[in-house]
Scaffold this active site. Structure first.
Site, PDB file in Angstrom:
ATOM      1  CG  HIS A  45      -2.627  13.293  -6.217  1.00 22.92           C
ATOM      2  ND1 HIS A  45      -3.810  13.879  -6.607  1.00 22.92           N
ATOM      3  CD2 HIS A  45      -2.967  12.094  -5.656  1.00 22.92           C
ATOM      4  CE1 HIS A  45      -4.824  13.079  -6.290  1.00 22.92           C
ATOM      5  NE2 HIS A  45      -4.335  11.994  -5.716  1.00 22.92           N
ATOM      6  CG  MET A  88      -6.291  20.443  -9.538  1.00 17.95           C
ATOM      7  SD  MET A  88      -5.697  20.593 -11.245  1.00 17.95           S
ATOM      8  CE  MET A  88      -4.857  19.053 -11.503  1.00 17.95           C
ATOM      9  CB  SER A 148      -3.892  16.725  -5.218  1.00 18.41           C
ATOM     10  OG  SER A 148      -3.333  16.772  -6.517  1.00 18.41           O
ATOM     11  CB  THR A 149      -3.324  21.276  -6.693  1.00 20.20           C
ATOM     12  OG1 THR A 149      -3.277  20.414  -7.836  1.00 20.20           O
ATOM     13  CG2 THR A 149      -2.804  22.656  -7.070  1.00 20.20           C
ATOM     14  CG  ASP A 160      -7.496  10.136  -5.417  1.00 19.67           C
ATOM     15  OD1 ASP A 160      -8.176   9.089  -5.314  1.00 19.67           O
ATOM     16  OD2 ASP A 160      -6.279  10.196  -5.140  1.00 19.67           O
TER      17      ASP A 160
END
Length: 390
Positions: free
Chosen positions: A235, A328, A207-208, A331
């Site tokens: 993401h 973040m 993600s991030t 998940d």
């Protein structure tokens, strides 16, 4: 007014001080809306608001923000031009790019990540859509609160974890390493042995900070993934994932594209979950196929990592190798447990090299990972595993 400075620049704030936010957007409506959202959260405070990049760059030292929300398209100086100038003025400044979902803006956002921006947030197309977008507000505030502390701690805030050299189920922690001369102390994790089965698939969640991490990983392993397919859930919104796949193809020198519903997975190819859809795998006539679903978000994410990991574990079992990179939230943690229960292996990125140690941290805390490694060591480790070594 171009600038609405609300707080004088103090010395470096304490951890309990609100995260200082600068908002840079040519729309007075959007600036006002984001500022109200930020100030409504006690963990955040707007310290300046500007209509273009030049005014923001000139005000960095005075306002001393921790995080800048930076629009891309602005008069006089756009976001991409302002970005390196901001970073040159304040070390460890966190910049979050904000852009609408056009291909051009997606390209620019990914370019900004390579120039030092920490993350991006997609804006709805119109001001009226932004004002009613619960998802945009939630995502923006979450990212500011997650990334802001990193600006204060600085790039070297986390100590590099010590490499684990333990048997399955053994706890590695302060007590275990304290007696070793020169040992670096790290938080305790329970680790599992790697599967003895040769991996037949590589599944990655991020993600991030993920786009940068993925490109580095694929530069490292691209020449070694001849015999297995690779599936990736990052993401990202629609449009962004297609461009990410193009970047990964260049990094790996391998075919990479958004997964297509119903296609059979082929060795040596990289399949990226498209924005707005979950990617899962299913077995059909002995072959693994990609399936795209429009199921509700999982962990507020769509695509999400957990559905992919769960489906991979069902098909490949102990021949699964999974990696959880920077991001973040949590998940992927549930999917890590599913993969481990099926006998597969998982590597999590360490805290120091993660932009946000949410997802990999949650994966590590399950006690089901085989190793927690710095990003630069994950590629070489994957190469060894794919070569039949541990």
């Amino acid at each position: 007014m171009a600038t609405a400075t609300q707080a004088a620049a103090p010395p470096a704030g304490t951890v309990t001080d609100p995260i200082r936010v600068m908002v840079v957007d040519d729309s007075v409506v959007i600036r006002g809306l984001i500022s109200r959202w930020v100030d409504a959260d006690p963990a955040l405070a707007v310290v300046a608001s500007h209509r273009n990049g030049k005014l923001a760059v000139d005000d960095i030292e005075r306002s001393n923000p921790d995080v800048v929300v930076l629009d891309i398209e602005m008069p006089e100086m756009d976001g991409l031009t302002a970005l390196p100038l901001m970073l040159a003025k304040k070390k460890n400044l966190v910049v979050v790019m904000a852009s609408t979902l056009t291909r051009r803006n997606a390209e620019i956002s990914l370019k900004a990540l390579s120039l030092g921006a920490q993350d991006y947030v997609p804006k709805p197309e119109s001001s009226s859509s932004i004002s009613t977008s619960v998802d945009f507000r939630r995502e923006l505030i979450e990212k500011l609160k997650s990334l802001g502390p990193r600006a204060r701690r600085g790039a070297g805030f986390a100590r590099r974890p010590m490499r684990a050299e333990t048997a399955a189920g053994q706890q590695v922690g302060n007590a275990a390493v304290a007696a070793r001369p020169g040992a670096i102390v790290r938080p305790a994790f329970t680790l599992r042995n790697y599967s003895s089965a040769r991996p037949r698939i590589l599944a990655i969640g991020s993600s991030t900070g993920g786009p940068q991490a993925l490109q580095q990983l694929f530069r490292d392993i691209g020449s070694t993934i001849n015999d297995i397919p690779v599936v990736v859930t990052q993401h990202m919104p629609p449009t962004f994932t297609a461009i990410l796949a193009e970047h990964l193809a260049k990094a790996a020198l391998r075919p990479a594209a958004e997964a297509q519903d119903g296609e059979v997975l082929k060795p040596g190819q990289i399949y990226v979950a498209p924005g707005g859809k979950h990617l899962v795998l299913e077995k059909d006539a002995g072959a693994a196929k990609a399936r795209l679903t429009d199921d509700p978000p999982v962990n507020f994410c769509k695509p999400a990592v957990d559905p992919l990991f769960d489906s991979v574990a069902k098909i490949y079992g102990s021949a699964t190798l999974a990696i959880v990179l920077t991001g973040m939230g949590h998940d992927g943690a549930a999917g890590v447990k599913t993969i481990a229960a099926a006998g597969g292996s998982i590597i999590a990125q360490d805290e120091k090299t993660s932009v946000v140690w949410g997802m990999p941290g949650a994966a590590a805390q399950t006690g089901q990972c085989s190793e927690v490694l710095p990003l630069e060591e994950i590629g070489p480790k994957v190469i060894r595993i794919l070569g039949g070594r541990r």
